[in-house]
Scaffold this active site. Structure first.
Site, PDB file in Angstrom:
ATOM      1  N   SER A   1      17.543  46.997  84.058  1.00 29.88           N
ATOM      2  CA  SER A   1      17.820  46.101  85.177  1.00 29.88           C
ATOM      3  C   SER A   1      18.312  44.750  84.664  1.00 29.88           C
ATOM      4  O   SER A   1      19.299  44.693  83.936  1.00 29.88           O
ATOM      5  CB  SER A   1      16.577  45.974  86.057  1.00 29.88           C
ATOM      6  OG  SER A   1      16.908  45.494  87.335  1.00 29.88           O
TER       7      SER A   1
ATOM      8  N   ASP B   1      18.029  52.132  89.463  1.00 28.30           N
ATOM      9  CA  ASP B   1      17.343  51.239  88.528  1.00 28.30           C
ATOM     10  C   ASP B   1      16.338  51.996  87.664  1.00 28.30           C
ATOM     11  O   ASP B   1      15.568  52.825  88.154  1.00 28.30           O
ATOM     12  CB  ASP B   1      16.622  50.146  89.328  1.00 28.30           C
ATOM     13  CG  ASP B   1      16.251  48.947  88.474  1.00 28.30           C
ATOM     14  OD1 ASP B   1      15.670  49.142  87.398  1.00 28.30           O
ATOM     15  OD2 ASP B   1      16.539  47.822  88.901  1.00 28.30           O
TER      16      ASP B   1
END
Length: 726
Positions: free
Chosen positions: A61, A207
């Site tokens: 991320s 993610d």
């Protein structure tokens, strides 16, 4: 003597290299955390100050963004400057950059119908797979990573790198170690529900926080003997005053617990850094100035461990990290392929791309080519892959991903105005667009508006060529609205005008920002006098003839532009041979320009001129007066007459930014204006002055203005406008 010097130097170099090879390999692990994850930059800054070499990086991320940029050769000072100067909220906005759109797209995206958009399918409303498609973010990642755009093996980066994502179908962690670095980073930060997933190699990726938010094991797989982990702790002081904040906090709690297994694998040799982020939330990008120092503070809390690590590995020379240099002539393309899953013909994309196999292109040229494809308006994401061949050339693959909301769209618009003297107006409307009628990109467009203005229309926009340079645009419409007539600066009548119309235009795009049209029009206008005593001379007016129109728009934003200009020149020629009640020529020219004079301030100027050759009938000037949409940077009045001259000059300054909500501006303007019904009455000495003071701000549903204006012959008039006038 020289021989001894050579021998000693060789032994010294061999000893140094042996020590360098013997020292333990150090891995840097950067976890996710949104805006708080920018504290990783402060951590890296301290590591560099202590001289600790980083041999491999794994990240997820925001950790993938920071780690990927650092691994690409970006210095820590460049990282910090980038983090502080990027418009993060703009990156997390799906709306295409206004200045990057062609004229047709500006007309569609920047007007009244831009408050809400959603897809439509046979099953009903089609919601997107994420609130944000991420195209703007992808464009920026490509720009920042342009020096390594030609590297598709992440082990060949200045620092070997891995990004972590999750296959949303299986929940399996996916380690990204090759391909396009920007795409890998974009996949790693696709927060479920917030960002649309990235499809890569047949997998739908989101993610990595779902499967491996702190990828310690990945760094070890890359050969790290010692890992330094920068992990964002729980934000116990964060505000939880919105549904989004609560959702993100819930996800943070789940991720925090899921990361424990990775942290349990740390040994005494490893170092865990947890920046004290305080109340910095995942979307608090306005607090970048606090996040980086928090990272420095967190790393300095482990300064003793860092110094001990440096002492244990010795002072082995650290390899200099530098950005790979792209040849000045650019990258040589061996082949070009386009993966197109839209209804558009691939030849249209090829023409927009405008690249040739065998040619050399710079990163800027490649970026511009991808932007041209994206501006076709059919895609949620336009990406690319570069594959290095043995001969040093590259195979380019353009990945054009159609919008997950489909080709049928509903757009909604709303506006409200009030003069605080009993005159309140509103408009609410819906627009339907079907972009998939033909493979050339033919569009069906229809609109309906109710309120003080009423509208219903249907039109077809059909490109003639694959290049989309020329088009045909037939349209039928019904419109109804009020028109205020002025004489000597005073309102003499208010008319309710009802118009049935049909037209057909043939046009051509003039570069990215302009277009020219010529067409036939027919209108039947029926007026009703609401107030005032005025002789209209007829119960209705039929107008038919030729219309010529030139339009240009180079503004960088629709609501509060910082630079650019807008021009619209229209000439209508009434022809009795086409059943027009009268022969006339009516010329209307609108022009607006903005100059940026400082970081927050700008000068604005706009003007309008109209001239009508036949003024025997007062209705002659009513044909173009129903639509009042203009750049509302001074006030929202619009003078109408057979002969009109008006202009304003003003100053606008941004005074406050409310993060994630709005930017507040204050402005002032002065102007001159007048209308005349007959040519013999035109006298520049009749121009009346006006002045305006106002506060304006952006909102998710459009701009809002609160101001006060003064016009000759009138008392001070307060006004409020919300949304874009139709």
């Amino acid at each position: 003597m020289k021989r001894w010097i050579i021998v000693v130097s060789s032994l010294t170099l061999a000893f140094t290299l042996q020590n360098a090879e013997a020292r333990p390999k150090i891995g840097l692990v950067l976890g996710g955390g949104g805006a708080a994850g920018l504290s990783h930059i402060g951590v890296i800054k301290v590591l560099e100050e202590q001289g600790i070499p980083i041999d491999v990086i794994s990240g997820n991320s925001m950790g993938a963004i920071v780690g990927g940029l650092y691994a690409s050769g970006m210095s820590v000072s460049e990282l910090e400057k980038t983090a502080r100067t990027l418009d993060w909220f703009k990156l997390f906005n799906d709306t295409g950059v206004y200045s990057d759109q062609n004229y047709q797209q500006k007309q569609m995206s920047g007007g009244f119908f831009s408050a809400v958009s959603m897809g439509v399918s046979k099953r009903g409303i089609k919601l997107p797979s994420g609130l944000i498609s991420g195209q703007n973010l992808m464009f920026e990642l490509r720009r920042l990573l342009s020096p390594v755009a030609h590297i598709n093996q992440f082990d060949k980066l200045p620092i070997p790198f891995r990004a972590v994502a999750t296959d949303i179908r299986t929940g399996e962690a996916v380690v990204l170690k090759q391909g396009n670095l920007a795409t890998a980073i974009r996949a790693s930060m696709s927060i479920p529900g917030l960002f649309s997933p990235v499809e890569l190699n047949g997998r739908l990726l989101v993610d990595g926080l779902v499967s491996n938010n702190v990828p310690v094991d990945i760094a070890r797989q890359m050969g790290a003997d010692i890992v330094i982990v920068s992990r964002i702790p729980q934000g116990k002081e964060r505000s939880l005053d919105s549904a989004l904040d609560i959702s993100l906090q819930t996800m943070d709690l789940l991720v925090y617990k899921a990361s424990e297994d990775q942290l349990k694998s740390l040994t005494k040799k490893d170092i865990l850094i947890q920046p004290p982020i305080g109340d910095i939330g995942s979307l608090d990008f306005q607090l970048v100035g606090d996040a980086i120092p928090a990272g420095i503070k967190g790393a300095q809390a482990q300064l003793a461990a860092l110094k001990q690590l440096m002492s244990s590995i010795g002072q082995a020379p650290k390899a200099k990290i530098s950005k790979p240099q792209i040849p000045k002539e650019g990258l040589r393309l061996a082949s070009i392929q386009i993966k197109n899953d839209s209804v558009l013909k691939t030849s249209i994309l090829q023409r927009a791309l405008n690249l040739q196999a065998g040619s050399a292109i710079t990163n800027d040229q490649l970026q511009a080519a991808l932007n041209r494809v994206y501006r076709l308006g059919q895609f949620s994401l336009v990406d690319y892959d570069l594959d290095l061949k043995e001969n040093g050339q590259y195979d380019l693959t353009v990945l054009a991903q159609k919008s997950d909301q489909g080709n049928r769209r509903l757009n909604f618009g709303f506006s409200l105005s009030d003069d605080f003297d009993g005159d309140t107006g509103y408009q609410a409307g819906v627009r339907f667009v079907n972009k998939g009628l033909t493979r050339k990109g033919t569009e069906l467009r229809s609109r309906a508006v109710i309120g003080d203005q009423i509208l219903g229309d249907v039109e077809i926009f059909h490109p003639f060529q694959d290049k989309w340079d020329s088009f045909i645009n037939p349209k039928i419409a019904y419109q109804e609205g009020d028109i205020k007539l002025l004489e000597d600066g005073q309102q003499v009548a208010e008319i309710r005008a009802k118009t049935h119309s049909a037209r057909i235009d043939i046009g051509r795009a003039l570069g990215k920002n302009g277009e020219a049209r010529v067409g036939l029009f027919y209108e039947n206008l029926k007026p009703d006098v609401k107030t005032g005593s005025i002789d209209l001379g007829t119960d209705s007016l039929k107008s038919a003839g030729l219309e010529f129109n030139y339009a240009f728009d180079s503004f960088d934003q629709i609501d509060f532009p910082t630079f650019g200009k807008r021009i619209n020149a229209n000439l209508r020629v009434g022809l009795t041979a086409l059943n027009s009640d009268s022969a006339f020529n009516r010329l209307t020219v609108d022009a607006e320009k903005v100059w940026k004079i400082s970081e927050k301030g700008r000068i604005l100027a706009n003007g309008r001129v109209t001239s009508t050759s036949n003024n025997e009938n007062v209705l002659a000037e009513l044909q173009d007066t129903l639509q009042t949409g203009r750049l509302a940077l001074s006030d929202n009045t619009k003078l109408e007459g057979n002969y009109t001259l008006e202009g304003t000059v003003g100053y606008l300054r941004e005074v406050k930014e409310i993060p994630r909500i709005a930017k507040v501006h204050v402005g002032a303007s002065i102007g001159l204006g007048q209308v005349w019904q007959k040519r013999d009455d035109v006298d520049l000495g009749d121009l009346d002055p006006s002045a305006t003071l106002y506060v304006g701000t952006t909102t998710p549903l459009g701009p809002a203005f609160l101001g006060i204006r003064k016009m000759k012959g009138y008392d001070n008039q307060a006004y409020f406008n919300f949304g874009r006038s139709f």
